[in-house]
Design a protein around this motif. Structure first.
Motif, PDB file in Angstrom:
ATOM      1  N   VAL A 164      44.081 -36.223 -16.568  1.00 21.33           N
ATOM      2  CA  VAL A 164      43.773 -35.917 -15.163  1.00 21.33           C
ATOM      3  C   VAL A 164      43.594 -34.405 -15.046  1.00 21.33           C
ATOM      4  CG1 VAL A 164      44.650 -35.892 -12.780  1.00 21.33           C
ATOM      5  CG2 VAL A 164      44.987 -37.927 -14.206  1.00 21.33           C
ATOM      6  N   ASP A 165      42.559 -33.983 -14.307  1.00 22.93           N
ATOM      7  CA  ASP A 165      42.250 -32.552 -14.149  1.00 22.93           C
ATOM      8  C   ASP A 165      42.200 -32.229 -12.661  1.00 22.93           C
ATOM      9  OD1 ASP A 165      41.041 -29.998 -14.174  1.00 22.93           O
ATOM     10  OD2 ASP A 165      39.956 -30.489 -16.021  1.00 22.93           O
ATOM     11  N   VAL A 166      42.974 -31.222 -12.244  1.00 27.75           N
ATOM     12  CA  VAL A 166      42.983 -30.870 -10.820  1.00 27.75           C
ATOM     13  C   VAL A 166      41.634 -30.297 -10.380  1.00 27.75           C
ATOM     14  CG1 VAL A 166      43.838 -28.496 -11.039  1.00 27.75           C
ATOM     15  CG2 VAL A 166      44.462 -29.868  -9.036  1.00 27.75           C
ATOM     16  N   ALA A 167      40.824 -29.891 -11.332  1.00 27.13           N
ATOM     17  CA  ALA A 167      39.480 -29.367 -11.006  1.00 27.13           C
ATOM     18  C   ALA A 167      38.491 -29.915 -12.049  1.00 27.13           C
ATOM     19  CB  ALA A 167      39.517 -27.844 -10.957  1.00 27.13           C
ATOM     20  N   GLY A 168      37.754 -29.047 -12.695  1.00 22.86           N
ATOM     21  CA  GLY A 168      36.814 -29.503 -13.741  1.00 22.86           C
ATOM     22  C   GLY A 168      35.450 -29.846 -13.183  1.00 22.86           C
ATOM     23  N   ASP A 169      35.446 -30.832 -12.280  1.00 18.59           N
ATOM     24  CA  ASP A 169      34.226 -31.168 -11.546  1.00 18.59           C
ATOM     25  C   ASP A 169      33.067 -31.549 -12.485  1.00 18.59           C
ATOM     26  OD1 ASP A 169      35.913 -30.344  -9.500  1.00 18.59           O
ATOM     27  OD2 ASP A 169      35.191 -28.303  -9.669  1.00 18.59           O
ATOM     28  N   VAL A 170      31.836 -31.412 -11.960  1.00 23.79           N
ATOM     29  CA  VAL A 170      30.663 -31.911 -12.701  1.00 23.79           C
ATOM     30  C   VAL A 170      30.527 -31.255 -14.093  1.00 23.79           C
ATOM     31  CG1 VAL A 170      28.133 -31.989 -12.704  1.00 23.79           C
ATOM     32  CG2 VAL A 170      29.407 -32.629 -10.641  1.00 23.79           C
ATOM     33  N   PRO A 171      30.724 -29.913 -14.219  1.00 28.10           N
ATOM     34  CA  PRO A 171      30.504 -29.325 -15.558  1.00 28.10           C
ATOM     35  C   PRO A 171      31.437 -29.915 -16.620  1.00 28.10           C
ATOM     36  CG  PRO A 171      30.540 -27.613 -13.876  1.00 28.10           C
ATOM     37  CD  PRO A 171      30.954 -28.883 -13.186  1.00 28.10           C
ATOM     38  N   ALA A 172      32.705 -30.124 -16.281  1.00 26.13           N
ATOM     39  CA  ALA A 172      33.650 -30.660 -17.277  1.00 26.13           C
ATOM     40  C   ALA A 172      33.372 -32.135 -17.537  1.00 26.13           C
ATOM     41  CB  ALA A 172      35.083 -30.473 -16.784  1.00 26.13           C
ATOM     42  N   HIS A 173      33.089 -32.880 -16.468  1.00 24.44           N
ATOM     43  CA  HIS A 173      32.803 -34.318 -16.591  1.00 24.44           C
ATOM     44  C   HIS A 173      31.577 -34.511 -17.497  1.00 24.44           C
ATOM     45  CE1 HIS A 173      31.389 -38.305 -15.385  1.00 24.44           C
ATOM     46  NE2 HIS A 173      32.566 -38.533 -14.797  1.00 24.44           N
ATOM     47  N   ARG A 174      30.551 -33.692 -17.250  1.00 22.82           N
ATOM     48  CA  ARG A 174      29.324 -33.831 -18.053  1.00 22.82           C
ATOM     49  C   ARG A 174      29.581 -33.448 -19.510  1.00 22.82           C
ATOM     50  NH1 ARG A 174      25.928 -30.102 -16.377  1.00 22.82           N
ATOM     51  NH2 ARG A 174      25.122 -31.226 -14.604  1.00 22.82           N
ATOM     52  N   ALA A 175      30.335 -32.345 -19.705  1.00 19.03           N
ATOM     53  CA  ALA A 175      30.613 -31.896 -21.071  1.00 19.03           C
ATOM     54  C   ALA A 175      31.374 -32.969 -21.854  1.00 19.03           C
ATOM     55  CB  ALA A 175      31.418 -30.591 -21.039  1.00 19.03           C
ATOM     56  N   ALA A 194      39.950 -40.784 -17.839  1.00 16.43           N
ATOM     57  CA  ALA A 194      39.878 -39.342 -17.540  1.00 16.43           C
ATOM     58  C   ALA A 194      39.431 -39.198 -16.086  1.00 16.43           C
ATOM     59  CB  ALA A 194      38.893 -38.644 -18.475  1.00 16.43           C
ATOM     60  N   VAL A 195      40.191 -38.451 -15.299  1.00 17.36           N
ATOM     61  CA  VAL A 195      39.862 -38.271 -13.879  1.00 17.36           C
ATOM     62  C   VAL A 195      39.756 -36.780 -13.584  1.00 17.36           C
ATOM     63  CG1 VAL A 195      40.458 -38.809 -11.494  1.00 17.36           C
ATOM     64  CG2 VAL A 195      41.170 -40.366 -13.320  1.00 17.36           C
ATOM     65  N   ILE A 251      43.506 -47.382 -12.221  1.00 12.41           N
ATOM     66  CA  ILE A 251      42.163 -46.842 -12.466  1.00 12.41           C
ATOM     67  C   ILE A 251      41.702 -47.316 -13.842  1.00 12.41           C
ATOM     68  CG2 ILE A 251      40.814 -44.706 -12.733  1.00 12.41           C
ATOM     69  CD1 ILE A 251      42.821 -43.365 -10.812  1.00 12.41           C
ATOM     70  N   GLY A 252      40.494 -47.862 -13.895  1.00 16.22           N
ATOM     71  CA  GLY A 252      39.990 -48.422 -15.155  1.00 16.22           C
ATOM     72  C   GLY A 252      39.592 -47.336 -16.139  1.00 16.22           C
ATOM     73  N   CYS A 253      39.415 -47.719 -17.408  1.00 18.10           N
ATOM     74  CA  CYS A 253      39.086 -46.724 -18.423  1.00 18.10           C
ATOM     75  C   CYS A 253      37.693 -46.132 -18.158  1.00 18.10           C
ATOM     76  CB  CYS A 253      39.187 -47.313 -19.827  1.00 18.10           C
ATOM     77  SG  CYS A 253      38.117 -48.706 -20.108  1.00 18.10           S
ATOM     78  N   GLY A 254      37.475 -44.936 -18.700  1.00 13.42           N
ATOM     79  CA  GLY A 254      36.219 -44.229 -18.468  1.00 13.42           C
ATOM     80  C   GLY A 254      36.488 -42.872 -17.824  1.00 13.42           C
ATOM     81  N   GLY A 279      31.283 -36.265 -21.256  1.00 20.66           N
ATOM     82  CA  GLY A 279      30.498 -37.488 -21.418  1.00 20.66           C
ATOM     83  C   GLY A 279      31.323 -38.704 -21.039  1.00 20.66           C
ATOM     84  N   SER A 280      30.837 -39.877 -21.423  1.00 18.26           N
ATOM     85  CA  SER A 280      31.540 -41.091 -20.975  1.00 18.26           C
ATOM     86  C   SER A 280      32.374 -41.717 -22.082  1.00 18.26           C
ATOM     87  CB  SER A 280      30.508 -42.098 -20.458  1.00 18.26           C
ATOM     88  OG  SER A 280      29.536 -42.285 -21.467  1.00 18.26           O
ATOM     89  N   THR A 281      32.505 -40.993 -23.198  1.00 13.62           N
ATOM     90  CA  THR A 281      33.178 -41.587 -24.360  1.00 13.62           C
ATOM     91  C   THR A 281      34.692 -41.385 -24.305  1.00 13.62           C
ATOM     92  OG1 THR A 281      32.678 -39.541 -25.487  1.00 13.62           O
ATOM     93  CG2 THR A 281      31.229 -41.425 -25.957  1.00 13.62           C
TER      94      THR A 281
END
Ligand SMILES: NC(=O)c1ccc[n+]([C@@H]2O[C@H](COP(=O)([O-])OP(=O)(O)OC[C@H]3O[C@@H](n4cnc5c(N)ncnc54)[C@H](OP(=O)(O)O)[C@@H]3O)[C@@H](O)[C@H]2O)c1
Length: 364
Positions: free
Chosen positions: A100-111, A121-122, A317-320, A113-115
């Motif tokens: 779980v990340d208090v921030a991160g947002d789109v750049p971290a989520h994209r970096a 990962a939230v 919360i489901g995996c992903g 990926g979905s693996t």
């Protein structure tokens, strides 16, 4: 409640210390708290049972992997988030932990990926982003127009100032834009000077900024229109930000101090306050609205991070890889926020018979 180990990186920072306190109050009995100066954590959190303080430097891959090893979940409250990106998430997943990340947002989520395999990962599990994308779901519905104002006058930490300075470009949002008719409409709003949105204790300058979280909210709710404003108590912060963003990116770090000073300027003349308000204006009859007030958005972000970690541990919360506003239950989070002493008030008003949002939310 749970005897699985939760490892909180940055757990003695402004956001992290509250996350650790809440996790302890929610009966998580084993919490590892890490940073580069763990003795600071002893002074802040030494009274809590079950706390293990640990040295970790995100820049040192070995110490980061050791920190994550054995954890059921890693909660990242360290910053600046837009420099850390997915570094901690990858170490957590490699160690077999949820993240779980208090921030991160789109750049971290994209970096990342979905693996994530069978792990969760939230990202964006704070107040903004986080509650700003989640709580309006309690009042808005498909086809509505939704107006959101968020901001106030609060102190600013250097990590947060650095993230605000780095938050430029399409990954973060678009100034002066609104969402309308299923698309972003550029340059369609103007700054509003000295307006007083519902719930604000004084007139503020409201700057239109459509964040990527707002675009996601608009798409997922299928609202007809979304206007999103950041509210400032004075011109101190917007002026400093405008100067920083006009300057050479290499010198942006120099503005961290100026930005924290600008926030202090706002507090010379007023007590701290922070308001998130969402409104579905009615053409006729009563509008729907939601207003959250706190005097500490940092510590409240720690509460949201702890609630998100708890939801993951409880397998809600489901995996992903996800964003918090898309996967948390707004009713559950609103109920928990109402019980939290850091929330001064959370009010929701809906016209009788309204079908909007999650109707089980208690009214007050
Ligand atoms: N979503 C939201 O609404 C929201 C709200 C507020 C803040 N935030 C974000 O939350 C993050 C933390 O903000 P904050 O105000 O709590 O900052 P802070 O008070 O400076 O705390 C940062 C923590 O991270 C640790 N840290 C920093 N660099 C590290 C490294 N290289 N290795 C290990 N630990 C490190 C620090 O400890 P040491 O320096 O001792 O290592 C400290 O414990 C920022 O990214 C901020 O933008 C999000």
């Amino acid at each position: 409640m749970a005897d699985q180990l939760i490892a909180v990186l940055g757990g003695y920072g402004e956001v992290g210390a509250t996350a650790v306190r809440r996790l302890s109050e929610y009966d998580y009995g084993r919490i590892r708290v890490g940073g580069r100066n763990p003795s600071r954590g002893r002074g802040l959190l030494g009274d809590l049972p079950g706390i293990e303080l640990s040295y970790v430097d995100i820049e040192d891959a070995g110490s980061l992997q050791d920190f994550c090893t054995g954890a059921h979940l890693v909660l990242n409250c360290a910053g600046p988030s837009y420099r850390i990106l997915d570094t901690v998430a990858r170490a957590a997943l490699k160690a077999g932990a949820h993240y779980v990340d208090v921030a991160g947002d789109v750049p971290a989520h994209r970096a990342l990926g979905s693996t994530t395999g069978d792990r969760v990962a939230v990202f964006s599990a704070g107040l903004m982003p986080g509650l700003t994308g989640l709580l309006p779901r309690l009042i808005a519905d498909s086809g509505d127009r939704l107006d959101i104002h968020v901001g106030g006058a609060v102190r600013m930490t250097p990590a947060s100032a650095a993230d605000i300075l780095l938050a430029q470009g399409p990954d973060f949002g678009e100034s002066l834009a609104r969402w309308r008719g299923g698309a972003v409409v550029s340059r369609s709003l103007t700054p509003l000077r000295k307006v007083r949105p519902a719930g604000f204790p004084e007139p503020v300058d409201a700057m239109p900024f459509l964040p990527t979280e707002g675009i996601r909210l608009a798409e997922e709710l299928d609202v007809a229109e979304l206007r999103f404003y950041t509210a400032y108590a004075s011109e101190a912060i917007p002026t400093t930000l405008a100067m920083a963003w006009a300057d050479d990116p290499e010198f942006r770090d120099d503005y961290v101090e100026l930005l924290t000073q600008a926030a202090k300027t706002d507090l010379r003349e007023r007590d701290p306050y922070y308001v998130l308000t969402a409104c579905v204006p009615a053409i006729t009859g009563a509008s729907s609205s939601l207003t959250l007030r706190t005097d500490d958005p940092y510590r409240l972000s720690g509460v949201v991070a702890a609630l998100t970690a708890s939801a993951v541990v409880q397998e809600k919360i489901g995996c992903g890889a996800h964003f918090a506003d898309s996967v948390l239950d707004p009713d559950d989070i609103a109920a928990a926020l109402r019980r939290d002493p850091l929330v001064q008030s959370l009010t929701i008003q809906k016209p009788a018979g309204s079908a909007a949002g999650h109707t089980s939310a208690p009214q007050n």
